[in-house]
Design an enzyme around this catalytic site. Structure first.
Site, PDB file in Angstrom:
ATOM      1  N   LYS A  40       0.681  -1.189  -0.114  1.00  0.00           N
ATOM      2  CA  LYS A  40      -0.279  -0.294  -0.055  1.00  0.00           C
ATOM      3  C   LYS A  40       0.863   1.317  -0.112  1.00  0.00           C
ATOM      4  O   LYS A  40       0.315   2.480  -0.195  1.00  0.00           O
ATOM      5  CB  LYS A  40      -0.899   0.020   1.420  1.00  0.00           C
ATOM      6  CG  LYS A  40      -2.258  -0.534   1.056  1.00  0.00           C
ATOM      7  CD  LYS A  40      -3.077  -0.066   2.014  1.00  0.00           C
ATOM      8  CE  LYS A  40      -4.699  -0.025   1.404  1.00  0.00           C
ATOM      9  NZ  LYS A  40      -5.800   0.731   2.165  1.00  0.00           N
ATOM     10  N   ARG A  89     -18.277   8.054   7.358  1.00  0.00           N
ATOM     11  CA  ARG A  89     -18.453   9.370   7.262  1.00  0.00           C
ATOM     12  C   ARG A  89     -19.697   9.906   6.729  1.00  0.00           C
ATOM     13  O   ARG A  89     -20.254  10.623   6.824  1.00  0.00           O
ATOM     14  CB  ARG A  89     -17.048   9.895   6.464  1.00  0.00           C
ATOM     15  CG  ARG A  89     -15.766   9.795   7.390  1.00  0.00           C
ATOM     16  CD  ARG A  89     -14.396   9.999   6.702  1.00  0.00           C
ATOM     17  NE  ARG A  89     -14.310   8.677   5.922  1.00  0.00           N
ATOM     18  CZ  ARG A  89     -13.255   8.221   5.607  1.00  0.00           C
ATOM     19  NH1 ARG A  89     -12.194   9.017   5.516  1.00  0.00           N
ATOM     20  NH2 ARG A  89     -13.150   7.168   4.930  1.00  0.00           N
ATOM     21  N   SER A 127      -7.236  10.573   6.012  1.00  0.00           N
ATOM     22  CA  SER A 127      -6.056  10.769   5.906  1.00  0.00           C
ATOM     23  C   SER A 127      -5.296  11.265   4.786  1.00  0.00           C
ATOM     24  O   SER A 127      -4.541  12.080   4.888  1.00  0.00           O
ATOM     25  CB  SER A 127      -5.282   9.141   6.042  1.00  0.00           C
ATOM     26  OG  SER A 127      -5.817   8.622   7.084  1.00  0.00           O
TER      27      SER A 127
HETATM   28  P1  ADP Z   1      -8.687   1.830   5.506  1.00  0.00           P
HETATM   29  O1  ADP Z   1      -7.598   2.128   4.429  1.00  0.00           O
HETATM   30  O2  ADP Z   1      -8.783   0.434   5.964  1.00  0.00           O
HETATM   31  O3  ADP Z   1      -9.863   2.522   4.915  1.00  0.00           O
HETATM   32  P2  ADP Z   1      -8.317   4.196   7.334  1.00  0.00           P
HETATM   33  O4  ADP Z   1      -7.431   4.309   8.215  1.00  0.00           O
HETATM   34  O5  ADP Z   1      -8.623   5.120   6.005  1.00  0.00           O
HETATM   35  O6  ADP Z   1      -8.218   2.558   6.883  1.00  0.00           O
HETATM   36  O7  ADP Z   1      -9.847   4.167   7.712  1.00  0.00           O
HETATM   37  C1  ADP Z   1     -10.031   3.101   8.998  1.00  0.00           C
HETATM   38  C2  ADP Z   1     -11.454   3.119   9.257  1.00  0.00           C
HETATM   39  O8  ADP Z   1     -11.938   4.529   9.734  1.00  0.00           O
HETATM   40  C3  ADP Z   1     -12.387   3.063   8.152  1.00  0.00           C
HETATM   41  O9  ADP Z   1     -13.603   2.417   8.505  1.00  0.00           O
HETATM   42  C4  ADP Z   1     -12.847   4.472   7.817  1.00  0.00           C
HETATM   43  O10 ADP Z   1     -14.187   4.628   7.221  1.00  0.00           O
HETATM   44  C5  ADP Z   1     -12.973   5.184   9.307  1.00  0.00           C
HETATM   45  N1  ADP Z   1     -12.417   6.573   9.094  1.00  0.00           N
HETATM   46  C6  ADP Z   1     -11.608   7.055   8.635  1.00  0.00           C
HETATM   47  N2  ADP Z   1     -11.670   8.508   8.840  1.00  0.00           N
HETATM   48  C7  ADP Z   1     -12.860   8.759   9.596  1.00  0.00           C
HETATM   49  C8  ADP Z   1     -13.677   9.832  10.013  1.00  0.00           C
HETATM   50  N3  ADP Z   1     -13.365  10.902   9.660  1.00  0.00           N
HETATM   51  N4  ADP Z   1     -14.826   9.524  10.728  1.00  0.00           N
HETATM   52  C9  ADP Z   1     -15.059   8.292  10.677  1.00  0.00           C
HETATM   53  N5  ADP Z   1     -14.748   7.415  10.473  1.00  0.00           N
HETATM   54  C10 ADP Z   1     -13.592   7.325   9.781  1.00  0.00           C
END
Ligand code: ADP
Length: 158
Positions: A40, A89, A127
């Protein structure tokens, strides 16, 4: 209860942190599982992401941080989790998250996935958006914990 919260956390945002805190209050121990998959090509190393989460959650009790690679259900079994937590979200997250939840259930019916919606003020955070802002010198201190804001500055000043 033990709840597995898997993700890339590249880097941790206030959206993730909000979810961790709310799930912690509702269910008990949160096992934050940081995806190690090097294909990744994360912006932050696994060790750095773990450090960011560890420092940002040090004021919360019952948090465990682990790294994982491979299937989430295997990680859930190995870490003796009762539930898998994912965040929502907006509607746009739903289709993808539902697909993953069904896939996980088909692999191991033991694990239910629960979804929590973040606080509205954090719902625009991802992120990748945070990195985009930092790349162009924007302020991120209202989006991410202090350690992450510092790490972002360092990453894009190098
Ligand atoms: P992935 O690459 O597995 O999606 P992330 O680190 O981007 O990993 O996200 C992990 C989890 O946290 C996912 O379920 C994502 O939807 C959730 N998530 C990320 N940002 C937010 C946010 N601002 N509010 C709520 N949930 C979030």
């Amino acid at each position: 209860m033990r709840v597995l919260y898997p993700g890339s956390f590249d880097p941790l945002t206030f959206g993730h942190l909000d979810l961790i805190q709310r799930a912690n209050a509702l269910f008990g121990t949160i096992v934050v599982a940081v995806l190690a998959n090097p294909s990744k090509q994360p912006s932050f190393s696994l060790e750095k992401r773990i450090e960011q989460i560890s420092e940002s959650t040090s004021h919360i009790g019952n948090i465990e941080i682990i790294s994982f690679d491979g299937l989430t259900v295997n990680c859930a079994r190995e870490s003796k989790a009762d539930l898998i937590l994912r965040g929502l979200r907006a509607l746009s997250d739903f289709e993808y998250e539902l697909q993953i939840a069904h896939t996980n259930r088909s692999l191991d019916g033991e694990f239910e996935t629960i979804f929590l919606a973040t606080e509205a003020r954090h719902s625009f955070l991802s992120s990748s958006v945070v990195k985009e802002v930092a790349r162009f010198g924007g302020e991120t201190s209202h989006m991410v914990p202090e350690i992450v804001a510092k790490d972002l500055k360092r990453l894009f000043n190098e």
